[in-house]
Design a protein around this motif. Structure first.
Motif, short mmCIF file in Angstrom:
data_model
loop_
_atom_site.label_atom_id
_atom_site.label_comp_id
_atom_site.label_asym_id
_atom_site.label_seq_id
_atom_site.Cartn_x
_atom_site.Cartn_y
_atom_site.Cartn_z
N UNK A 127 0.81 -1.21 0.00
CA UNK A 127 0.00 0.00 0.00
C UNK A 127 0.85 1.27 0.00
N UNK A 128 2.12 1.18 0.40
CA UNK A 128 3.04 2.30 0.28
C UNK A 128 3.66 2.34 -1.12
N UNK A 129 3.93 1.17 -1.69
CA UNK A 129 4.63 1.07 -2.96
C UNK A 129 3.72 1.33 -4.17
N UNK A 130 2.47 0.91 -4.09
CA UNK A 130 1.57 1.01 -5.24
C UNK A 130 1.38 2.45 -5.73
N UNK A 131 1.15 3.45 -4.86
CA UNK A 131 1.03 4.83 -5.36
C UNK A 131 2.30 5.33 -6.05
N UNK A 132 3.45 4.91 -5.57
CA UNK A 132 4.71 5.30 -6.24
C UNK A 132 4.77 4.71 -7.64
N UNK A 133 4.43 3.43 -7.77
CA UNK A 133 4.45 2.78 -9.08
C UNK A 133 3.47 3.47 -10.03
N UNK A 134 2.30 3.78 -9.55
CA UNK A 134 1.28 4.44 -10.38
C UNK A 134 1.72 5.82 -10.85
N UNK A 135 2.60 6.46 -10.12
CA UNK A 135 3.01 7.82 -10.48
C UNK A 135 4.28 7.87 -11.34
#
Length: 167
Positions: A79-87
């Motif tokens: 849940x911390x990594x997914x927003x970074x990947x999406x951006x």
């Protein structure tokens, strides 16, 4: 991740590569790393993330590879990594970017060492000389900002069909 080809137009700003990405691991919500790799990688190619980087994570970019991983030995939460990947976005700062198609491979590795990957493609388009030209009897002009002075007008036609205004 969508496998649709994306097009980067020079001077139009970065393009998102994985805005719809979802990470799922059946046995754990913890990852050891995520890597986003451009192949081939050319001078001027850049990958970056626009999201806030949580204090426990770090992002690095070296020779065509963006890596998201924990700052220490503890695993990162999906849940911390997914927003970074999406951006994650692609941009190019070369005066004349190489127009070869790039593959973007995304690899997520879980805390058990198992990894999963997906590959998508995107193209680089650079328009030709700004100016007017005749296309099938119609006088047209290259769109503003979509040219390199050293390029020929034929590049403008192949770069952005349908993006020209009649004079």
């Amino acid at each position: 991740i969508s496998s649709n080809t994306r097009t980067y137009y020079q001077n139009d700003g970065p393009i998102h590569l994985a805005s719809g990405a979802q990470i799922y691991d059946a046995d754990s919500e913890r990852l050891s790393s995520i890597a986003v790799q451009l192949t081939p990688w050319f001078e001027g190619d850049q990958l970056s993330t626009g999201a806030r980087i949580p204090a426990n994570l770090q992002v690095s970019f070296t020779e065509g590879k963006l890596t998201i991983k924990p700052r220490d030995t503890s695993p990162m939460n999906i849940f911390d990594a997914e927003p970074l990947l999406r951006s994650v976005v692609y941009a190019n700062n070369a005066p004349e970017p190489n127009k070869a198609t790039r593959d973007v491979r995304i690899v997520a590795t879980d805390v058990h060492g198992s990894s999963s990957s997906t590959t998508t493609r995107f193209g680089i388009e650079v328009c030709g000389t700004h100016g007017t030209f005749v296309d099938e009897g119609v006088i047209k002009t290259c769109p503003a900002g979509k040219y390199q002075p050293a390029r020929c007008m034929e590049d403008c036609l192949s770069c952005a069909p349908g993006k020209f205004g009649n004079i």
